[in-house]
Design a protein around this motif. Structure first.
Motif, mmCIF file in Angstrom:
data_model
loop_
_atom_site.group_PDB
_atom_site.id
_atom_site.type_symbol
_atom_site.label_atom_id
_atom_site.label_comp_id
_atom_site.label_asym_id
_atom_site.label_seq_id
_atom_site.Cartn_x
_atom_site.Cartn_y
_atom_site.Cartn_z
ATOM 1 N N MET A 430 0.823 -1.206 0.000
ATOM 2 C CA MET A 430 0.000 0.000 0.000
ATOM 3 C C MET A 430 0.852 1.248 0.000
ATOM 4 O O MET A 430 0.320 2.361 -0.084
ATOM 5 C CB MET A 430 -0.930 0.005 1.228
ATOM 6 N N VAL A 431 2.158 1.109 0.110
ATOM 7 C CA VAL A 431 3.086 2.236 0.062
ATOM 8 C C VAL A 431 3.899 2.104 -1.213
ATOM 9 O O VAL A 431 4.514 1.067 -1.472
ATOM 10 C CB VAL A 431 4.016 2.263 1.297
ATOM 11 N N VAL A 432 3.902 3.153 -2.050
ATOM 12 C CA VAL A 432 4.634 3.150 -3.312
ATOM 13 C C VAL A 432 5.513 4.394 -3.352
ATOM 14 O O VAL A 432 5.491 5.213 -2.422
ATOM 15 C CB VAL A 432 3.654 3.146 -4.500
ATOM 16 N N THR A 433 6.269 4.534 -4.439
ATOM 17 C CA THR A 433 7.076 5.736 -4.601
ATOM 18 C C THR A 433 6.293 6.774 -5.389
ATOM 19 O O THR A 433 5.280 6.465 -6.041
ATOM 20 C CB THR A 433 8.390 5.413 -5.339
ATOM 21 N N VAL A 434 6.778 8.018 -5.315
ATOM 22 C CA VAL A 434 6.156 9.095 -6.078
ATOM 23 C C VAL A 434 6.193 8.775 -7.571
ATOM 24 O O VAL A 434 5.243 9.034 -8.308
ATOM 25 C CB VAL A 434 6.860 10.431 -5.773
ATOM 26 N N ARG A 435 7.295 8.173 -8.033
ATOM 27 C CA ARG A 435 7.438 7.839 -9.449
ATOM 28 C C ARG A 435 6.348 6.836 -9.865
ATOM 29 O O ARG A 435 5.715 6.977 -10.916
ATOM 30 C CB ARG A 435 8.823 7.265 -9.722
ATOM 31 N N ASP A 436 6.133 5.778 -9.066
ATOM 32 C CA ASP A 436 5.105 4.793 -9.394
ATOM 33 C C ASP A 436 3.713 5.446 -9.442
ATOM 34 O O ASP A 436 2.892 5.122 -10.314
ATOM 35 C CB ASP A 436 5.099 3.669 -8.358
ATOM 36 N N GLU A 437 3.446 6.324 -8.528
ATOM 37 C CA GLU A 437 2.143 6.982 -8.490
ATOM 38 C C GLU A 437 1.939 7.849 -9.724
ATOM 39 O O GLU A 437 0.824 7.914 -10.271
ATOM 40 C CB GLU A 437 2.027 7.822 -7.205
ATOM 41 N N ILE A 438 3.019 8.514 -10.178
ATOM 42 C CA ILE A 438 2.909 9.375 -11.365
ATOM 43 C C ILE A 438 2.685 8.527 -12.619
ATOM 44 O O ILE A 438 1.891 8.875 -13.504
ATOM 45 C CB ILE A 438 4.154 10.260 -11.497
ATOM 46 N N VAL A 439 3.394 7.383 -12.715
ATOM 47 C CA VAL A 439 3.210 6.496 -13.864
ATOM 48 C C VAL A 439 1.761 6.027 -13.938
ATOM 49 O O VAL A 439 1.142 6.027 -15.010
ATOM 50 C CB VAL A 439 4.180 5.300 -13.782
ATOM 51 N N ALA A 440 1.216 5.597 -12.806
ATOM 52 C CA ALA A 440 -0.176 5.150 -12.794
ATOM 53 C C ALA A 440 -1.121 6.290 -13.154
ATOM 54 O O ALA A 440 -2.135 6.095 -13.835
ATOM 55 C CB ALA A 440 -0.526 4.578 -11.427
ATOM 56 N N LEU A 441 -0.783 7.523 -12.679
ATOM 57 C CA LEU A 441 -1.625 8.666 -12.991
ATOM 58 C C LEU A 441 -1.618 8.959 -14.494
ATOM 59 O O LEU A 441 -2.657 9.296 -15.082
ATOM 60 C CB LEU A 441 -1.157 9.891 -12.198
ATOM 61 N N ARG A 442 -0.449 8.839 -15.141
ATOM 62 C CA ARG A 442 -0.369 9.103 -16.581
ATOM 63 C C ARG A 442 -1.244 8.100 -17.354
ATOM 64 O O ARG A 442 -1.900 8.451 -18.345
ATOM 65 C CB ARG A 442 1.070 9.034 -17.056
ATOM 66 N N ASP A 443 -1.198 6.810 -16.930
ATOM 67 C CA ASP A 443 -2.068 5.822 -17.577
ATOM 68 C C ASP A 443 -3.540 6.209 -17.435
ATOM 69 O O ASP A 443 -4.336 6.092 -18.382
ATOM 70 C CB ASP A 443 -1.828 4.440 -16.970
ATOM 71 N N TYR A 444 -3.930 6.651 -16.237
ATOM 72 C CA TYR A 444 -5.320 7.044 -16.010
ATOM 73 C C TYR A 444 -5.681 8.241 -16.885
ATOM 74 O O TYR A 444 -6.767 8.293 -17.490
ATOM 75 C CB TYR A 444 -5.529 7.381 -14.532
#
Length: 584
Positions: A430-444
């Motif tokens: 449930m804890v990720v890095t800022v980079r992972d969160e941004i990648v997922a956001l770009r896909d969305y």
């Protein structure tokens, strides 16, 4: 009969029983204060009550004396307005000496008008007139008709008729009114005014003496009787039928006064006013208080006896019933007995015993249910793992069929959707890095651009040094989704996502749009947990919950918005929370 009662009473107060101890304790606790406090304070209460009654009667006679003095002072002040050299007396002298009839008439009208004004401005003055022995009509300017047979002593009083003198003023003791049709006693003032070659006239003023002695509210039964004396003790007024006749010297030891409690108050001229209260009336209040005291004492003893009996039944009977029920439980654990004592404490005690017995049975049943539920949870766990896996496989099949048929747009869309779904439903940390969160956001964002035909633009500005900073998973997408659905629902616009370090110790994540914004009331509703069941409320509630779980009170969520000017949502979290790492 008496032996049976004594035997029953002896059993009731045995010290080895609860009933006996309670009875003795209640009797001692109640009787002791009555004896020690009640009777020891009786003397002081009696004395205080006596002093209070004496003070009340003394205050009454002092008030009567003050009323007489005030009336006398008013009469003296009014007479001062009627003297020669500055007062109305100058006009009276001019009237007496005037020869011109017209002038005399004008002076008469002026004097009469002035006297009317003086009388109306001094209501205590019941009547006034002038006696002019050298004038053909001796009585002039009378405020009311005068008795034709007015005694000469009213205007030329004898020493025994004078209550006291004050310079040229003579205050006469109570005598019948000089006004026709009035026989009530009055306090009067006679003043001799000399003018010209041995000539003089008298002025007379009177006030109702009865109103001074008996103001409103003192006519009730038991009101004091009054006696007024000169400075030498000569009685000038008396309410007594005997023992204090007018004209006699007052003897305090006379038999007529032995049945009265005497109160007195001395006036400024040496005169005295006595207030006589019958001894029965004086003692009535004391006897009433004594009866109340004895009644309270008797009621206290009666209440003690009744309370002891009531407490005995209230405590002992429920204990007996509970004891019988417990003995039945010891022989037959399955037996149930309902006891209602109408006392919460006993009912709660017995209910706790029943609850403890039933709880043991429930615990056994609960163990059996938990074992059965564990097996069901194992099956549900396998199903929860199979369903996402089946969904991923189905999407992969669709993706490759689109590729095989040359549907590149559908192929790319399913590929991005699969990544978003994998990230959102992933079983990882449930804890990720800022980079992972941004990648997922770009896909969305890529998915939403296809849906909205690229009518909006999302810019992401992140400090490269923050790429490996740990944050809770899935916090950026709900904020961007709120801007899309509620800020740019049917318009083109821009969404700006910035991630910066704030103050060196905190991470600043901001999502801003230039959409239609919201009111301050709506912002407060969202921050306080409102909007439940709506997209905006659900997304923010999820983000707030994640921040509370991972950061506690160290995280802060802010909303800044104005209608038609856009919305700005800001998250501030520590970069290195206490403990060094985020709780997963």
């Amino acid at each position: 009969m008496s032996r049976a009662v004594g035997s029953r009473l002896g059993r009731a107060i045995r010290l080895d029983t609860l009933r006996g101890r309670l009875s003795i304790l209640l009797i001692v606790v109640t009787i002791t204060p009555i004896v020690l406090i009640g009777f020891t304070s009786y003397y002081w209460m009696y004395k205080g009550q006596s002093e209070k009654i004496v003070a009340n009667y003394q205050s009454m006679v002092d008030g009567q004396r003050a009323a007489i003095e005030k009336a006398a002072a008013t009469l003296g002040s009014v007479s001062q307005l009627l003297v020669v050299d500055g007062g109305l007396g100058d006009d009276i002298i001019a009237y007496l000496t005037a020869a011109d009839p017209v002038e005399k008439t004008e002076l008469f009208r002026s004097i009469d008008k002035s006297l009317i004004n003086i009388a109306y401005s001094n209501l205590i003055v019941n009547g006034l007139f002038f006696f002019m022995p050298d004038y053909p009509s001796a009585y002039q300017f009378e405020s009311a008709p005068i008795k034709p047979d007015l005694p000469d002593t009213v205007l030329r009083p004898r020493p025994e008729d004078v209550l006291y003198r004050a310079n040229q003023l003579m205050f006469l003791g109570p005598h019948p009114s000089a006004l026709a049709g009035h026989d009530e006693p009055v306090l009067s003032l006679t003043r001799l005014v000399e003018y010209g070659a041995g000539r003089s006239y008298y002025m007379y003023l009177e006030a109702d003496f009865g109103e001074l002695l008996r103001p409103a509210g003192t006519e009730a039964k038991g009101a004091p009787l009054n006696v007024l004396t000169q400075a030498d003790g000569t009685v000038m007024y008396s309410d007594l039928p005997e023992g204090a006749e007018v004209g006699q010297h007052l003897d305090p030891q006379s038999e007529g006064l032995n049945t009265f409690k005497r109160f007195e108050s001395a006036g400024g001229g040496g005169w005295r006013l006595y207030s006589l209260v019958g001894l029965d009336d004086f003692r009535r209040e004391l006897r009433q208080w004594q009866r109340q005291f004895l009644l309270v004492a008797a009621l206290s003893i009666l209440v003690t006896i009744l309370a002891a009996s009531y407490i005995w039944r209230m405590v002992y009977h429920p204990i007996q019933r509970m004891n019988r029920a417990i003995r039945r439980f010891s022989h037959d654990p399955s037996a149930k007995t309902a006891i209602a004592t109408k006392l919460q404490e006993f009912d709660m005690l017995f209910a706790s015993f029943q609850s403890m017995r039933e709880r043991i049975i429930d615990l056994i049943l609960e163990v059996e249910r938990k074992e059965k539920r564990r097996s069901e949870l194992e099956v549900e766990k396998l199903m929860s793992q199979i369903n996402p896996h089946f969904l991923h496989n189905s999407l992969n099949t669709i993706q490759w069929l689109a590729k095989a048929n040359g549907q590149d747009e559908i192929y790319n869309l399913v590929k991005v959707f699969t990544r978003v779904l994998h990230y959102n439903l992933g079983k990882g940390s449930m804890v990720v890095t800022v980079r992972d969160e941004i990648v997922a956001l770009r896909d969305y964002i890529e998915l939403q651009n296809v849906r909205y035909d690229h009518r909006f633009n999302v810019s992401i500005d992140c400090d490269p040094r923050l790429g490996e900073t740990p944050i809770p998973r899935f916090v950026l997408q709900p904020l961007v989704e709120n801007s899309l659905y509620h800020g740019l629902l049917s318009e083109q616009g821009d969404i700006r996502v910035t991630i910066r370090k704030e103050g060196g110790e905190r991470l600043d994540i901001t999502v801003a749009d230039d959409g239609k914004g919201m009111t301050e009331a709506r912002m407060n509703e969202l921050l306080e947990g409102g909007g439940r069941g709506q997209g905006l409320g659900i997304g923010l509630q999820y983000v707030k919950k994640m921040l509370d779980v991972h950061y506690g009170g160290a995280a802060r969520l802010e909303i800044d918005s104005e209608p038609d000017k856009g919305t700005r949502i800001r998250i501030l979290v520590p970069i290195r929370p206490e403990g060094g790492v985020l709780d997963d």
